[in-house]
Design an enzyme around this catalytic site. Structure first.
Site, PDB file in Angstrom:
ATOM      1  CG  HIS A 150      44.216  41.895  36.481  1.00 31.20           C
ATOM      2  ND1 HIS A 150      42.910  41.769  36.875  1.00 31.20           N
ATOM      3  CD2 HIS A 150      44.936  42.023  37.619  1.00 31.20           C
ATOM      4  CE1 HIS A 150      42.850  41.815  38.199  1.00 31.20           C
ATOM      5  NE2 HIS A 150      44.065  41.976  38.683  1.00 31.20           N
TER       6      HIS A 150
ATOM      7  CG  ASP B 279      41.275  38.713  34.649  1.00 37.45           C
ATOM      8  OD1 ASP B 279      42.193  39.564  34.669  1.00 37.45           O
ATOM      9  OD2 ASP B 279      41.408  37.581  35.144  1.00 37.45           O
TER      10      ASP B 279
ATOM     11  CG  ASP C 174      42.176  42.575  42.134  1.00 44.69           C
ATOM     12  OD1 ASP C 174      43.005  42.945  41.292  1.00 44.69           O
ATOM     13  OD2 ASP C 174      42.125  41.408  42.558  1.00 44.69           O
TER      14      ASP C 174
ATOM     15  CD  GLU D  93      46.205  38.890  38.583  1.00 44.78           C
ATOM     16  OE1 GLU D  93      47.107  38.841  39.437  1.00 44.78           O
ATOM     17  OE2 GLU D  93      45.002  38.795  38.895  1.00 44.78           O
ATOM     18  CD  GLU D  94      41.899  38.412  40.041  1.00 42.91           C
ATOM     19  OE1 GLU D  94      42.452  37.559  40.766  1.00 42.91           O
ATOM     20  OE2 GLU D  94      41.803  39.602  40.360  1.00 42.91           O
TER      21      GLU D  94
ATOM     22  CD  GLU E 106      46.944  42.941  40.959  1.00 49.12           C
ATOM     23  OE1 GLU E 106      46.065  43.062  41.831  1.00 49.12           O
ATOM     24  OE2 GLU E 106      46.796  42.288  39.909  1.00 49.12           O
TER      25      GLU E 106
ATOM     26  CG  HIS F  14      39.685  38.347  44.889  1.00 50.16           C
ATOM     27  ND1 HIS F  14      40.494  37.233  44.782  1.00 50.16           N
ATOM     28  CD2 HIS F  14      40.174  39.237  43.999  1.00 50.16           C
ATOM     29  CE1 HIS F  14      41.441  37.459  43.878  1.00 50.16           C
ATOM     30  NE2 HIS F  14      41.265  38.680  43.394  1.00 50.16           N
TER      31      HIS F  14
HETATM   32 ZN   LIG Z   1      44.444  41.911  40.736  1.00 55.28          ZN
END
Ligand SMILES: [Zn+2]
Length: 392
Positions: A80, A82, A112, A144-145, A172, A365
């Site tokens: 992903h 984003d 990530d 995705e997030e 991931e 994150h």
């Molecule tokens: Zn991810």
């Protein structure tokens, strides 16, 4: 193989690409089109055509590209584009500038999962130089997030305008270990409507917060029952979890509250149908609570809506993807995780998937997110071996 071109994707190229990717602020709420345009141009430079699967407003897009013979089947490298917000995080450096320190590369999304995207793109020149027997696909998504929503239209095109990949490698962060199972989250929103009255005369009203509390009581009973089983010792915790995550209600301190809403979720083990929980809560609402509420206020309502669902993931054994990934990653055993990824959706779309990517989920994150350079090296080695396999 063209002997004048090295088939080893280089770390230098991956780092340069990562710096470019990190510089695009692709927080989920924002457009990812500048990043997608950059990737398109990069692929075009290497003679690779790509296709966008855009949102109706054109502000975001997934990108799909094929390298190698024909299009059918093939290996998809999926990630992903984003990232999660940096707001309210106090970073030591500019989160959208790649900074190296002590063998680590800092920046939002390094772990990530732009680190993986950079490795995939760094692989492209060497893929072009090989005589691949199996095509490679690049499959980059968005959003995705925020519930794995962006990849769905692309998967929806599999078997129509896009080929169905034979295997999907979802990168991931797993420290390049092989993850072959994850739980499947469902999120619900429950809205209650009661009737207002002066709070000194509660018997003339229907208290929406009080009825919400009784629904939550039922969810807590389900939670206790789920702890007893079914259990799957590969997961932490080994049971299907439920959780009330948000609540809001009432209008003033002297009014019997009319509105109340709350959010709750379930993270289901593979094989457990999370919608049995929804049906049980609906039954409790319709048979127990609503008759009571409507005796006084016929306009009373309880609405339970599923807002988002990602399937639990358990790798497809027939596809051969698990032993192949273990071999290429130099691992002996697979792992299961409680967070969710797009792998469950790919598998639902008929494309067997596996999770194996650089970086530690513990850094995803977080403030001062980073990826270790050695993780990128491991990933490039893995992708190089995957390309060897596709050429053999
Ligand atoms: Zn991810």
């Amino acid at each position: 193989m063209n002997p004048s071109v090295s088939t080893a994707p280089t770390l230098g190229a991956a780092r340069e690409l990562l710096a470019r990717l990190v510089a695009f602020d692709t927080t989920s709420a924002k457009t990812n089109i500048p990043l997608i345009a950059f990737v398109e141009a990069y692929l075009a430079e290497h003679g690779v055509a790509s296709r966008r699967v855009p949102t109706p407003d054109g502000l975001k897009a997934s990108l799909f590209a094929t390298i190698g013979p024909g299009e059918a089947g093939g290996i998809a490298l999926s990630g992903h584009t984003d990232v999660v917000p940096v707001a309210s995080q106090n970073w030591d450096t500019d989160p959208f500038q790649l900074i190296e320190r002590d063998g680590k590369l800092y920046g939002r999304g390094t772990c990530d999962m732009k680190g993986y995207l950079a490795c995939c793109l760094a692989l492209v020149p060497s893929l072009k130089a090989r005589r691949l027997k199996v095509p490679f696909h690049i499959a980059f998504s968005y959003d995705e997030e925020v519930g794995c929503t962006g990849v769905r239209p692309m998967i929806g095109e599999f078997g129509k305008s896009l080929p169905v990949p034979r295997m999907v490698f979802v990168g991931e962060p797993s420290n390049m270990t092989v993850v072959d199972a994850h739980k499947g989250p469902v999120r619900w929103r429950v809205e209650l409507t009661g009737r207002a009255a002066h709070s000194s005369m509660p018997h003339y009203g229907v208290n929406a917060i009080a009825y919400a509390a009784r629904l939550i009581g039922e969810i807590l009973r389900m939670e206790e029952e789920l702890k007893a089983g079914p259990l799957n010792a590969r997961f932490d915790p080994p049971w299907t979890t439920t959780q009330v995550t948000q609540i809001e209600g009432g209008t003033a301190s002297n009014i019997v509250p009319v509105p109340c809403w709350f959010g709750w979720e379930c993270r289901a083990l593979p094989g457990f149908d999370p919608f049995t929980l929804q049906r049980r809560l609906e039954k409790f609402a319709t048979e127990k609570l609503l008759p009571e509420m409507r005796k006084l206020a016929p306009e009373s309502e309880i609405k339970i809506r599923a807002m988002n669902h990602v399937s639990a993931f358990a790798a497809d054994n027939k596809s051969g993807i698990v032993p192949l990934t273990l071999k290429l990653a130099g691992q002996n055993e697979t792992l299961a995780v409680s967070y969710c990824t797009e792998a469950g959706l790919f598998q639902d779309g008929g494309a067997p998937a596996i999770i194996c990517g650089p970086g530690d989920i513990a850094q995803a994150h977080t403030v001062n997110e980073f990826i270790r350079i050695e993780e990128l090296e491991k990933c490039l080695g893995f992708l190089g071996r995957l390309a060897d396999w596709a050429e053999a």
